[in-house]
Design a protein around this motif. Structure first.
Motif, PDB file in Angstrom:
ATOM      1  N   TYR A   1     -28.501  -2.364  12.769  1.00 49.29           N
ATOM      2  CA  TYR A   1     -28.950  -2.184  14.144  1.00 49.29           C
ATOM      3  C   TYR A   1     -30.302  -1.487  14.136  1.00 49.29           C
TER       4      TYR A   1
ATOM      5  N   LEU B   1     -30.741   2.306  13.324  1.00 54.30           N
ATOM      6  CA  LEU B   1     -29.629   2.901  14.063  1.00 54.30           C
ATOM      7  C   LEU B   1     -28.329   2.736  13.287  1.00 54.30           C
ATOM      8  N   ASP B   2     -27.446   3.702  13.428  1.00 55.44           N
ATOM      9  CA  ASP B   2     -26.069   3.584  12.958  1.00 55.44           C
ATOM     10  C   ASP B   2     -25.182   3.439  14.179  1.00 55.44           C
ATOM     11  N   LYS B   3     -24.301   2.452  14.139  1.00 60.18           N
ATOM     12  CA  LYS B   3     -23.382   2.257  15.255  1.00 60.18           C
ATOM     13  C   LYS B   3     -22.146   3.109  15.035  1.00 60.18           C
TER      14      LYS B   3
ATOM     15  N   TYR C   1     -24.681   5.088  19.449  1.00 61.57           N
ATOM     16  CA  TYR C   1     -25.492   4.922  18.247  1.00 61.57           C
ATOM     17  C   TYR C   1     -26.092   6.267  17.858  1.00 61.57           C
TER      18      TYR C   1
ATOM     19  N   CYS D   1     -29.408   7.071  21.945  1.00 62.83           N
ATOM     20  CA  CYS D   1     -28.676   7.932  21.009  1.00 62.83           C
ATOM     21  C   CYS D   1     -28.251   9.264  21.616  1.00 62.83           C
TER      22      CYS D   1
END
Length: 200
Positions: free
Chosen positions: A13, A48-50, A56, A133
């Motif tokens: 992402y 991004l990390d989900k 996120y 975020c």
């Protein structure tokens, strides 16, 4: 890998922001044959990390690369990728710079224009990242500020960024106390070294 084998598929992402610098175009510069087919555009891409369906977190492990349509051999030294329609040396290891070859003065001016677009994209990206975020991400996002820039080729990004965040006519909302967001003019600066950082 078989088409129906999804066990090895990974999802990534990214938060992408792009800007064109049409408002600051030098008509004479754009009229030159070497730039006639190009647009002074720039973009940034944050990893991004989900965490869940609609949550996120920002990634800080991205080793930023400078792209000019395709990857160059330049590391940005920042935790995000930069893309722009730059004028490059033939080895694609650095941007054309004024002190390298004065005959490339127009290419140098073009790169400054593209870096202005990159800067706007970065500021919009920082605003969007706070939305995506969460406002608590401000402390992490401060590490995305291009201060200082180690690469001489990208030095204009640092100066443009600093002048943009203190410009009262632009009011980029990239500051947050974790509860609300605001621009530079709405903040109390408690770090006594901050004005000196801007002046330098």
């Amino acid at each position: 890998m078989k088409k129906n084998d999804t066990s090895s598929v990974t999802e990534e992402y990214w938060l992408w922001s792009a800007v064109t610098a049409f408002n600051e175009i030098d008509k004479e510069l754009l009229g030159l044959n070497e730039f006639r087919s190009f647009t002074p555009c720039g973009s940034v891409c944050f990893g991004l990390d989900k965490k869940s369906d609609d949550q996120y977190s920002i990634r800080t492990d991205v080793k930023g690369v400078v792209y000019c349509f395709l990857p160059t051999s330049m590391d940005s030294g920042l935790p995000f990728h930069i893309n722009g329609c730059f004028a490059l040396h033939t080895d694609r290891r650095r941007l054309l710079q004024k002190f390298v070859d004065d005959r490339n003065k127009r290419q140098f001016e073009w790169n400054d224009l593209v870096l202005k677009a990159v800067c706007k994209a970065l500021l919009l990206g920082l605003e969007n990242a706070l939305t995506v975020c969460g406002l608590h991400s401000f402390e992490i996002l401060k590490s995305f500020w291009p201060i200082p820039i180690k690469s001489p080729s990208l030095k204009a990004l640092e100066t443009t960024f600093l002048s943009s965040i203190i410009d009262p006519l632009k009011s980029y909302a990239i500051f947050s106390d974790g509860k609300q967001v605001g621009c530079f003019q709405q903040c109390w600066i408690l770090n006594v070294d901050f004005p000196k950082t801007i002046q330098d």
